[in-house]
Design an enzyme around this catalytic site. Structure first.
Site, PDB file in Angstrom:
ATOM      1  N   ASP A 230      36.085  26.541  42.716  1.00 18.36           N
ATOM      2  CA  ASP A 230      34.709  26.201  42.375  1.00 18.36           C
ATOM      3  C   ASP A 230      33.992  27.526  42.101  1.00 18.36           C
ATOM      4  O   ASP A 230      34.534  28.605  42.403  1.00 18.36           O
ATOM      5  CB  ASP A 230      34.065  25.450  43.569  1.00 18.36           C
ATOM      6  CG  ASP A 230      32.627  25.011  43.291  1.00 18.36           C
ATOM      7  OD1 ASP A 230      32.216  24.984  42.119  1.00 18.36           O
ATOM      8  OD2 ASP A 230      31.902  24.699  44.270  1.00 18.36           O
ATOM      9  N   ARG A 298      34.985  11.131  38.176  1.00 13.89           N
ATOM     10  CA  ARG A 298      33.704  10.957  38.874  1.00 13.89           C
ATOM     11  C   ARG A 298      33.139   9.575  38.537  1.00 13.89           C
ATOM     12  O   ARG A 298      32.601   8.877  39.397  1.00 13.89           O
ATOM     13  CB  ARG A 298      32.709  12.043  38.442  1.00 13.89           C
ATOM     14  CG  ARG A 298      33.040  13.441  38.891  1.00 13.89           C
ATOM     15  CD  ARG A 298      32.820  13.635  40.366  1.00 13.89           C
ATOM     16  NE  ARG A 298      31.455  13.339  40.781  1.00 13.89           N
ATOM     17  CZ  ARG A 298      30.414  14.166  40.690  1.00 13.89           C
ATOM     18  NH1 ARG A 298      30.595  15.393  40.217  1.00 13.89           N
ATOM     19  NH2 ARG A 298      29.209  13.796  41.112  1.00 13.89           N
TER      20      ARG A 298
HETATM   21  N1   CP Z   1      30.704  18.659  39.457  1.00 14.99           N
HETATM   22  C1   CP Z   1      29.405  18.344  39.325  1.00 14.99           C
HETATM   23  O1   CP Z   1      28.779  17.795  40.233  1.00 14.99           O
HETATM   24  O2   CP Z   1      28.886  18.653  38.110  1.00 14.99           O
HETATM   25  P1   CP Z   1      27.340  18.636  37.742  1.00 14.99           P
HETATM   26  O3   CP Z   1      26.685  19.735  38.513  1.00 14.99           O
HETATM   27  O4   CP Z   1      27.295  18.859  36.258  1.00 14.99           O
HETATM   28  O5   CP Z   1      26.785  17.299  38.117  1.00 14.99           O
HETATM   29  N1  NVA Z   2      29.251  24.509  44.561  1.00 13.35           N
HETATM   30  C1  NVA Z   2      28.627  24.166  43.308  1.00 13.35           C
HETATM   31  C2  NVA Z   2      29.060  22.804  42.860  1.00 13.35           C
HETATM   32  C3  NVA Z   2      28.492  22.378  41.534  1.00 13.35           C
HETATM   33  C4  NVA Z   2      28.906  20.994  41.165  1.00 13.35           C
HETATM   34  C5  NVA Z   2      27.120  24.248  43.446  1.00 13.35           C
HETATM   35  O1  NVA Z   2      26.595  23.810  44.465  1.00 13.35           O
HETATM   36  O2  NVA Z   2      26.475  24.767  42.535  1.00 13.35           O
END
Ligand code: CP
Ligand code: NVA
Length: 311
Positions: A230, A298
């Site tokens: 991530d 998702r």
């Molecule tokens: N992975 C995810 O939650 O993507 P977004 O931030 O685009 O919703």
């Molecule tokens: N860890 C990231 C996830 C985004 C979907 C955030 O919080 O920005």
């Protein structure tokens, strides 16, 4: 089992049992099959979901909105400038008013406590669409993707590389509840929250999970079935980006790291990705990458969740 879910909040995976999580995934698989053959569904006909966003989003917004639409209901987007949770209006007042008008509320916010407070005051389900502490809907989609690609969840070596953040915390919860083999590989400055780590160790001891920390990415990646990463800098922490790049640069998922893993490893990333930081273009676009299927899932995972808790 459907009745077990009706009206429940979904703030963290730790609110649900292993059987319940597996049932959500099974429901998602069924709904995905029906979607693939073009079946029209009306499971949530007449139902509405409010989507409160205090941070940006592509996947979460689109997947929740399309999930409601494809189940015969509708979703309404409320952007960061509109509500002012706890600023323009008390959190309690937002929750109680929304509950008079809609059947469920998805919230993407900063402090996890905001979600907890909303849930305390809401008679309709509150769904965590990402907080600073957890991102459970993401991990539901991830689990669905791993099941599809690998045919199972237990006994796989799943390795999470990077920041001990919200996604990492939800992975700890999933592993602890479902009894998975999870390696967290993060710099010591960016470990997961100690309370969540401790909880995961205790809960994991009951479920048969193995949850370990490894500081060396090359050791962690060795013989992995799943490599997960991530962003190093989550939303809201942008002013720390430079410092974080320095700490995380050896944690990049690139071709040489990938070679440590099993030949049939899959690479997951919740997206949005910072290409060239936590993951290279070669890996992101390469044959082991399942990130786009993961993003699509998702939709299917959340359809299952909505069908079960809003019905
Ligand atoms: N992975 C995810 O939650 O993507 P977004 O931030 O685009 O919703
Ligand atoms: N860890 C990231 C996830 C985004 C979907 C955030 O919080 O920005």
């Amino acid at each position: 089992m459907r009745w077990v879910f009706r009206g429940r909040h979904f703030l963290s995976l730790s609110d649900y049992t292993a059987d319940e999580i597996l049932y959500i995934l099974q429901t998602a698989e069924g709904l995905k099959r029906r979607w693939m053959v073009g079946e029209t569904l009306t499971i949530l006909s007449g139902k509405t979901l409010a989507m409160v966003f205090e941070k940006p989003s592509l996947r979460t917004r689109m997947s929740f909105e399309m999930a409601m639409y494809q189940l015969g209901g509708r979703a309404m987007y409320i952007g960061p400038q509109e509500i002012g949770l706890g600023k323009r209006e008390a959190i309690k007042d937002v929750a109680t008013v929304l509950a008079r008008m809609v059947d469920g509320v998805m919230v993407r916010t900063f402090a996890h406590e905001i979600l907890v407070e909303m849930a305390c005051h809401s008679r309709v389900p509150i769904i965590n669409g990402l907080s600073d502490l957890h991102h459970p809907c993401q991990v539901l989609g991830d689990l669905l993707t791993i099941q599809e690609k690998k045919g199972r969840l237990p006994e796989l070596k799943i390795t999470y590389l990077g920041d001990g953040n919200n996604v990492c915390h939800s992975w700890l919860a999933a592993a602890a509840i479902l009894g998975l083999q999870l390696t967290i590989c993060s710099p010591v400055k960016y470990l997961p929250h100690p309370d969540i780590w401790q909880w995961a160790q205790e809960r994991g001891a009951q479920s048969g999970a193995t949850i370990v920390h490894e500081v060396d990415p090359f050791v962690a990646a060795r013989a992995s079935d799943v490599l997960y990463t991530d962003v190093w800098t989550s939303m809201g922490k942008e002013n720390e980006m430079e410092e974080r790049i320095n700490h995380f640069k050896t944690f990049q998922v690139n071709d040489s790291l990938l070679r440590q893993a099993k030949d049939d490893v899959i690479v997951l990333h919740c997206m949005p990705a910072h290409r060239g930081q936590e993951i290279t273009d070669e890996v992101m676009d390469g044959p082991h990458s399942a990130v786009i299927d993961e993003a699509e899932n998702r939709l299917h995972a959340q359809k299952a969740l909505l069908a079960l808790i809003l019905n």
